[in-house]
Design a protein around this motif. Sequence first.
Motif, PDB file in Angstrom:
ATOM      1  N   LYS A 102       0.812  -1.233   0.000  1.00 43.48           N
ATOM      2  CA  LYS A 102       0.000   0.000   0.000  1.00 43.48           C
ATOM      3  C   LYS A 102       0.834   1.267   0.000  1.00 43.48           C
ATOM      4  O   LYS A 102       0.284   2.359  -0.132  1.00 43.48           O
ATOM      5  CB  LYS A 102      -0.899   0.024   1.268  1.00 43.48           C
ATOM      6  N   ASN A 157      -6.328  -0.188  -1.084  1.00 44.24           N
ATOM      7  CA  ASN A 157      -5.933   0.860  -2.036  1.00 44.24           C
ATOM      8  C   ASN A 157      -4.521   1.314  -1.691  1.00 44.24           C
ATOM      9  O   ASN A 157      -4.059   1.097  -0.570  1.00 44.24           O
ATOM     10  CB  ASN A 157      -6.885   2.056  -1.928  1.00 44.24           C
ATOM     11  N   ARG A 158      -3.866   1.958  -2.675  1.00 43.99           N
ATOM     12  CA  ARG A 158      -2.595   2.588  -2.334  1.00 43.99           C
ATOM     13  C   ARG A 158      -2.889   3.748  -1.386  1.00 43.99           C
ATOM     14  O   ARG A 158      -3.962   4.353  -1.431  1.00 43.99           O
ATOM     15  CB  ARG A 158      -1.879   3.068  -3.595  1.00 43.99           C
ATOM     16  N   ARG A 187       2.062   2.389   2.655  1.00 48.81           N
ATOM     17  CA  ARG A 187       1.407   3.036   3.789  1.00 48.81           C
ATOM     18  C   ARG A 187       2.442   3.378   4.847  1.00 48.81           C
ATOM     19  O   ARG A 187       3.284   2.553   5.181  1.00 48.81           O
ATOM     20  CB  ARG A 187       0.390   2.055   4.364  1.00 48.81           C
ATOM     21  N   LEU A 213      -3.663  -2.297  -6.788  1.00 44.76           N
ATOM     22  CA  LEU A 213      -2.601  -3.167  -6.255  1.00 44.76           C
ATOM     23  C   LEU A 213      -2.219  -4.312  -7.175  1.00 44.76           C
ATOM     24  O   LEU A 213      -1.411  -5.163  -6.793  1.00 44.76           O
ATOM     25  CB  LEU A 213      -3.036  -3.731  -4.882  1.00 44.76           C
TER      26      LEU A 213
END
Length: 355
Positions: free
Chosen positions: A58, A150-151, A60, A167
Amino acid sequence: MRTEIIYADSTGDLEWVGEKAADLLAAGEVVALPAETVYGLAADAMNPDAVAKIFAAKERPAHDPLIVHIFNREDLRLVATIPDDIAEVCKKLRDEFWPGALTLVLPKRPEVPDSVTAGLDTVAVRMPADSVFRAVLKAFQGPLAAPSANRFGRISPTSASAVEDELGGRIPMIIDGGACRDGVESTIIKIEAVEGTKPNFHILRSGPVTIEMLKPFGRCKLPGKKGFISTGIEAPGQLDSHYAPTTPLRVIPRPEDFVPEEGKRYALLTLDGGKKSKLMDAAAWDKIEMLSPGAGKLPEAAVRFFHLLRQLDGEGFDEIIAEPMPDHGVGIALNDRLRRAQHGSGSATQNAADE
Ligand code: TXA
Ligand code: MG
């Protein structure tokens, strides 16, 4: 990496799907799967190496904690402890809303890796209702950490094809379980005991379990309103910029606030295009998308919200203009997502990197 897509519609063999996913998860891999809210990217919540793959896929930042998903109400004790002074209300909320879109923030058990909770002493937990997610949890036999698939900072996915856009090539498997029933992420609350009266629910993220639904059990405190206590974390779900399209997006409540520029292409995102839609005649729109055509029903609008936002984002408009939703029910969650989408729109990657 090749991303395998497996189909799990209602006629499919969910047990087989669950086991196929569980094999990958047990090997420390990530799997994207449907929840009733949005699609999630799951990994073994108790395995830090597996959890690290979620953050990598991600992109993240590590300071953003994940939600842990459990199969049974009883499994809550594997990951969280329940303080005595909120035990009763916790039970009522679990009985009423689980399985479903309510996430509880509770003191964490030491077995939960710090990477899941971003080093916090609390963990966010819910018991999902989606039958595919439940089949995977059942086969895996352990808690699964799963953020939206989601990214980082981008629009949440509510279909398998949206996950593939986000992804594809980064993860080994996507389970296609059709469109999500609720369409926006779970409601997240932190419970505060109040002596002699109902507890306070601090709404960390609004969602499908609405204030109206929570009211019988406690007093809801919304961010920015009197009595809300921030958790002190600046997690992206609570950051100003999130859910962002790459096309600039503006929320415009009144037609006089919108002056179209010559030569620009604008799309309008409205609830139903009916009498309350004041912007219908404010411009020669290149496209109008109605979240709940004719009916103006907020739950239907929520189901279609991220899907239509993603679609409009791909159509090359100069700007997406959104009308605010009615401020009740799941409309509160939609207004929250719109506000954050506006803040990050136009340069999603840049904003995400800044945070
Ligand atoms: O509906 C959902 O909740 C979906 C599906 C897949 O279950 N998941 C989801 O996860 O939306 P994610 O990672 O996109 O959002 C999780 C948010 C974080 O951004 C943070 O705001 C909050 O949950 N969170 C997680 N742990 C927390 C904690 N200990 N205290 C406060 N907030 C927390
Ligand atoms: Mg998310």
